[in-house]
Design an enzyme around this catalytic site. Structure first.
Site, mmCIF file in Angstrom:
data_model
loop_
_atom_site.group_PDB
_atom_site.id
_atom_site.type_symbol
_atom_site.label_atom_id
_atom_site.label_comp_id
_atom_site.label_asym_id
_atom_site.label_seq_id
_atom_site.Cartn_x
_atom_site.Cartn_y
_atom_site.Cartn_z
ATOM 1 N N GLY A 40 0.879 -1.299 -0.180
ATOM 2 C CA GLY A 40 -0.101 0.010 -0.043
ATOM 3 C C GLY A 40 0.659 1.201 -0.169
ATOM 4 N N GLY A 46 1.426 5.146 3.563
ATOM 5 C CA GLY A 46 2.364 4.069 2.836
ATOM 6 C C GLY A 46 3.323 4.756 1.953
ATOM 7 N N LEU A 93 -4.054 -7.362 -2.256
ATOM 8 C CA LEU A 93 -3.946 -8.243 -1.035
ATOM 9 C C LEU A 93 -5.425 -9.116 -0.741
ATOM 10 C CD1 LEU A 93 -2.198 -5.834 1.318
ATOM 11 C CD2 LEU A 93 -1.599 -7.905 1.008
ATOM 12 N N TYR A 196 -23.349 -8.717 9.405
ATOM 13 C CA TYR A 196 -22.239 -7.806 9.034
ATOM 14 C C TYR A 196 -22.316 -6.538 9.421
ATOM 15 C CZ TYR A 196 -18.492 -5.194 6.219
ATOM 16 O OH TYR A 196 -17.616 -4.495 5.738
#
Length: 326
Positions: A40, A46, A93, A196
């Site tokens: 990132g 990052g 990722l 969720y």
């Protein structure tokens, strides 16, 4: 003490605090013999971490899903540091295949690896499954980094053995690990749409980052490897990470304005833990504002950390190319 220090900028035992920048905490450090991978590294903290690592002389490998943005970061760094050594490898990722491809491409370079910074992440996403059938925040923030770390760990260990320089793994977590589901990790409902909650799912993934670093540190110490693993809370940073929940983030900024950091300040703890000589031998700790902080009880739960490791190794990766073991 953590929030008070973060709000006031008071320096902790390390000599640094919330107002410290990444350049300040690495001042005088020569990283010219190090190779550092940053996931990132195409935006936000990052990108700043990549810039400062290159400024200190490290060979920087940026893993990014958006390679065009990563290349823009590279060109910007080269303008200020013409001698910078930066390579870019595509990395998504949330995809276990992409993670394996990244590792294969890096290992084919035959380069050493001293520091792995698991920085990339997503936050407060609407419910979505990754291509491997895992809830997106958990897949991106934890599972992808867990797999990447295990694939690259032999290289980190061998580099440390050959050079005598301690290898380091740094996981970016968050104070958001305080707000997760009951029990910390919902192993039986990680990818359950009906149950969720985007905020709790994010907290769960950030707790997983801490537990991963803790269990990795325990295993490394047990085998006597010259490698450490720690997790960090960068702070509340003014980046685009909260783009999926703009109203919530706006309210959060309004109510916690004194705690927010600039990007150079937000990258400081990562750079400190990754490079500072005072970090030698320190492993299995959680840092905020460049100082050790205490996590929640879940974050210190050794049995939960072992269960998470076993869950990822034995369950998630059976779907692809078999188990991943340390």
């Amino acid at each position: 003490m953590g929030y008070f220090r973060e709000a006031t900028g008071i320096r902790g035992p390390s000599g640094f605090g919330s107002a410290s920048t990444a350049e300040q905490v690495t001042e005088g450090i020569d990283a010219s013999g190090l190779t550092v991978i940053i996931t990132g590294g195409s935006s936000g903290i990052g990108a700043e971490t990549a810039r400062v690592m290159a400024l200190r002389g490290a060979h920087v490998i940026i893993g990014a899903s958006n390679t065009e943005a990563a290349n823009s970061v590279k060109q910007s760094i080269l303008q200020s540091t013409p001698s910078a050594r930066i390579d870019i490898i595509q990395l998504e990722l949330s995809s276990q295949k992409s993670v394996r491809d990244f590792a294969d491409k890096f290992l084919s370079m035959n380069a050493p690896l001293n520091v792995l910074i698991n920085n990339a992440g997503v936050m407060y996403c609407p419910f979505k499954l990754s291509e491997d059938g895992i809830e997106m925040q958990f897949a991106t923030n934890h599972v992808g980094h867990f797999l990447l770390t295990n694939l690259l760990l032999p290289k980190i260990k061998s580099t440390a053995d050959k050079t005598g320089i301690e290898g380091r793994v740094v996981n970016l977590s968050s104070a958001a690990h305080l707000t997760t589901y009951r029990g910390g990790i919902r192993f039986n409902k990680i990818s359950d749409k009906a149950a969720y909650n985007d905020k709790l799912a994010y907290g769960q993934s950030k707790l997983a980052n801490i537990l991963h670093a803790n269990e990795l540190a325990r295993r490394l110490k047990e085998e006597g490897a010259n490698v450490t693993a720690n997790s960090v809370h960068p702070g509340l940073i003014k980046t685009n990470l909260g783009r999926h929940s703009t109203i919530f983030v706006a309210v959060l900024r309004a109510t916690t304005c004194v705690l927010w950091k600039s990007i150079p300040q937000g990258a400081a703890t990562t750079c400190y833990v990754a490079l500072h000589p005072s970090m030698k031998g320190i492993s299995g700790k959680y840092f905020a504002d460049c100082n050790i902080e205490q996590t929640t009880a879940n974050g210190r739960n050794e049995s939960l950390a072992r269960k998470l490791w076993e869950y990822c190794s034995e369950t998630l990766f059976k779907r692809t190319q078999g188990q991943v073991n340390l």
